[in-house]
Design a protein around this motif. Structure first.
Motif, short mmCIF file in Angstrom:
data_model
loop_
_atom_site.label_atom_id
_atom_site.label_comp_id
_atom_site.label_asym_id
_atom_site.label_seq_id
_atom_site.Cartn_x
_atom_site.Cartn_y
_atom_site.Cartn_z
N ASP A 11 0.84 -1.20 0.00
CA ASP A 11 0.00 0.00 0.00
C ASP A 11 0.87 1.25 0.00
O ASP A 11 1.81 1.34 0.79
CB ASP A 11 -0.89 0.04 1.25
CG ASP A 11 -2.02 -0.98 1.18
OD1 ASP A 11 -1.99 -1.83 0.28
OD2 ASP A 11 -2.92 -0.90 2.03
N VAL A 12 0.57 2.17 -0.88
CA VAL A 12 1.26 3.46 -0.91
C VAL A 12 0.19 4.54 -0.97
O VAL A 12 -0.77 4.44 -1.75
CB VAL A 12 2.22 3.56 -2.13
CG1 VAL A 12 2.87 4.94 -2.19
CG2 VAL A 12 3.28 2.47 -2.07
N GLU A 13 0.36 5.54 -0.15
CA GLU A 13 -0.65 6.62 -0.09
C GLU A 13 -0.38 7.61 -1.21
O GLU A 13 0.74 8.12 -1.34
CB GLU A 13 -0.53 7.33 1.27
CG GLU A 13 -1.62 8.30 1.58
CD GLU A 13 -2.89 7.61 2.07
OE1 GLU A 13 -3.96 7.98 1.59
OE2 GLU A 13 -2.79 6.70 2.92
N ASP A 63 -5.76 13.47 -2.58
CA ASP A 63 -7.00 12.70 -2.73
C ASP A 63 -7.40 12.71 -4.21
O ASP A 63 -7.66 13.77 -4.78
CB ASP A 63 -8.09 13.34 -1.87
CG ASP A 63 -9.38 12.53 -1.91
OD1 ASP A 63 -9.38 11.43 -2.49
OD2 ASP A 63 -10.40 13.01 -1.35
N ARG A 65 -12.02 4.30 -1.70
CA ARG A 65 -11.34 4.52 -0.41
C ARG A 65 -10.70 3.23 0.10
O ARG A 65 -9.66 3.24 0.71
CB ARG A 65 -12.33 5.03 0.64
CG ARG A 65 -13.03 6.33 0.29
CD ARG A 65 -12.17 7.54 0.60
NE ARG A 65 -12.78 8.75 0.05
CZ ARG A 65 -12.10 9.76 -0.46
NH1 ARG A 65 -10.78 9.73 -0.48
NH2 ARG A 65 -12.70 10.81 -0.96
N SER A 117 -7.73 2.23 -3.02
CA SER A 117 -6.85 3.16 -3.75
C SER A 117 -5.38 3.03 -3.38
O SER A 117 -4.51 3.14 -4.25
CB SER A 117 -7.32 4.61 -3.54
OG SER A 117 -7.31 4.93 -2.17
N ARG A 118 -5.08 2.79 -2.11
CA ARG A 118 -3.66 2.72 -1.71
C ARG A 118 -2.98 1.50 -2.34
O ARG A 118 -1.84 1.57 -2.78
CB ARG A 118 -3.54 2.67 -0.18
CG ARG A 118 -3.81 4.03 0.47
CD ARG A 118 -3.66 3.95 1.98
NE ARG A 118 -4.62 3.03 2.57
CZ ARG A 118 -5.90 3.33 2.82
NH1 ARG A 118 -6.35 4.53 2.58
NH2 ARG A 118 -6.71 2.44 3.33
N ARG A 119 -3.69 0.41 -2.36
CA ARG A 119 -3.12 -0.81 -2.95
C ARG A 119 -2.90 -0.62 -4.46
O ARG A 119 -1.89 -1.01 -5.01
CB ARG A 119 -4.11 -1.97 -2.69
CG ARG A 119 -3.73 -3.28 -3.29
CD ARG A 119 -2.66 -3.96 -2.45
NE ARG A 119 -2.25 -5.20 -3.09
CZ ARG A 119 -1.32 -5.27 -4.03
NH1 ARG A 119 -0.71 -4.19 -4.44
NH2 ARG A 119 -0.99 -6.44 -4.56
N TYR A 126 -2.66 2.30 -6.03
CA TYR A 126 -1.64 3.31 -6.26
C TYR A 126 -0.24 2.70 -6.07
O TYR A 126 0.69 3.01 -6.80
CB TYR A 126 -1.84 4.49 -5.30
CG TYR A 126 -0.85 5.60 -5.51
CD1 TYR A 126 -0.93 6.44 -6.62
CD2 TYR A 126 0.21 5.79 -4.62
CE1 TYR A 126 0.00 7.44 -6.83
CE2 TYR A 126 1.14 6.80 -4.81
CZ TYR A 126 1.04 7.62 -5.92
OH TYR A 126 1.96 8.60 -6.13
N GLY A 127 -0.11 1.81 -5.09
CA GLY A 127 1.19 1.19 -4.82
C GLY A 127 1.77 0.51 -6.04
O GLY A 127 2.93 0.73 -6.41
N GLU A 151 -0.60 9.06 -10.36
CA GLU A 151 -1.92 9.53 -9.92
C GLU A 151 -2.87 9.68 -11.11
O GLU A 151 -4.05 9.31 -11.02
CB GLU A 151 -1.76 10.85 -9.16
CG GLU A 151 -1.21 10.60 -7.76
CD GLU A 151 -0.67 11.85 -7.06
OE1 GLU A 151 -0.17 11.71 -5.95
OE2 GLU A 151 -0.74 12.95 -7.66
N THR A 167 6.52 7.65 1.15
CA THR A 167 6.23 6.25 1.47
C THR A 167 6.96 5.82 2.74
O THR A 167 6.59 4.84 3.35
CB THR A 167 6.67 5.30 0.35
OG1 THR A 167 8.07 5.42 0.19
CG2 THR A 167 5.95 5.60 -0.93
#
Lengths: 154, 199
Positions: free
Chosen positions: A16-18, A22, B42, B45-47, B49-50, B64, B122
């Protein structure tokens, strides 16, 4: 460092990367510009309709009690007919974007997909009973349509 | 509305699995419920985006944009989602496909500069200083790999894909995928070695 050591280190990286911001507002705006739809169902519907027409046609022609198993020739006719139907429908969908400005950086990919379509169509002519090639044609056209939508939107 | 339903079920000691919750949200989103789709965003998205961020070589802005594209494509393709697989798997595939299409479409896209601010970002979640430093070195080394080699390495060694799957997605032979992985690992070893020598 061995392959397994390296792989172990790589596997320790967080999955996981933030994102730095948003992304939802931009996604929501993008969605509102492009309504929910189902291109694959549309193609599947077309394929089903074509299959039904074909099935009715074949039933009409074949004497029911002694209907033979599908021959290579029959299979070839089905593949050929489906291939034409897929090509016609995707070409019609792609014509909607005629004249629209296309993102320049995606042009090489669009050309590559067009070349792939031409190669698959030639291969179908050479191997008219290949169901695999038919699937490849549908997949390539699907990618071409998706990329065109992206190229026009970006 | 759907969130309320999920909450009510949880309150009455009904524990839906994440997969079931996702599927309920997908059903709602497929019928046009934007809030349900936002909940999916929600949650995933992090997974997403990773993996996209790594495929893009740590370029945050580019990653992005691609994640946005992937979620928009997912919204459009929701009616095609078959409930046989996990939504997370389907979305992951779609996002990787979106990123790889862009990578394939980029002419001369190799050796672009990595966005260091993203790497620092990160590392915030990692409190152990040395581990953080090692992790940044490794992320930076991965990011500087040539794009195809990096894609194969990320998908195989980090994401756990098989060579057959990578080859199909990248439009290459299985042997080429293996060769790219070998190349990527060698380059990575070399770059990590160079970094340590500099220190």
């Amino acid at each position: 460092m061995s392959d397994s050591d390296l792989r172990w280190r790589l596997r320790q990286l967080p999955r996981d990367v933030e994102p730095t911001r948003d992304l939802w507002p931009a996604i929501q705006a993008g969605i509102e510009r492009r309504p929910l739809r189902s291109p694959r169902r549309w193609i599947a519907g077309l394929a089903m309709a074509a299959s039904m027409v074909l099935a009715v046609g074949l039933y009409w022609r074949a004497p029911a009690p002694e209907a033979p198993a599908p021959t290579e020739q029959m299979k070839a006719r089905i593949v050929s007919s489906e291939s034409r139907a897929i090509t016609d429908e995707y070409q019609a969908a792609l014509r909607q974007f005629d004249g629209a400005p296309i993102a320049r950086q995606l042009s090489p990919s669009l050309s590559a997909l067009d070349r792939s379509v031409a190669q698959i169509q030639s291969a179908i002519v050479a191997n008219p009973d290949s169901v695999f090639l038919l699937q490849q044609l549908r997949r390539t056209y699907s990618r071409r349509l998706a990329l065109t939508q992206r190229a026009v939107a970006s | 509305m759907l969130n309320a339903a999920v909450t009510t079920q949880t309150d009455s000691s009904y524990c839906a699995s994440p997969r079931d919750e996702d599927h309920a949200l997908v059903r709602a989103a497929s019928s046009g419920d934007m809030r349900a789709f936002e909940a999916l965003y929600r949650s995933h998205s992090r997974r997403i985006y990773g993996v996209v961020w790594r495929l893009c070589g740590g370029q945050a802005a580019r990653a992005e944009d691609l994640v946005q594209d992937a979620f928009i494509r997912a919204w459009q393709a929701l009616p095609n989602f078959r409930f046989e697989s996990a939504f997370s798997t389907w979305l992951h595939r779609l996002a990787v496909n979106t990123a790889l299409m862009e990578i394939r479409g980029r002419a001369g896209g190799e050796d672009r500069e990595i966005d260091d601010s993203a790497l620092e970002h990160t590392a915030i979640h990692d409190s152990a200083g040395q581990r953080t430093s090692d992790r940044i070195d490794l992320e930076r080394a991965v990011a500087t790999l040539p794009e195809r080699a990096r894609a194969v390495l990320v998908l195989h060694d980090i994401e756990g894909w098989k060579h057959e799957e990578i080859a199909a997605e990248l439009g290459m032979a299985v042997g080429s995928s293996k060769a790219q992985l070998h190349r990527a690992r060698n380059l990575l070893r070399k770059r990590l070695g160079e970094d340590h020598e500099r220190l």
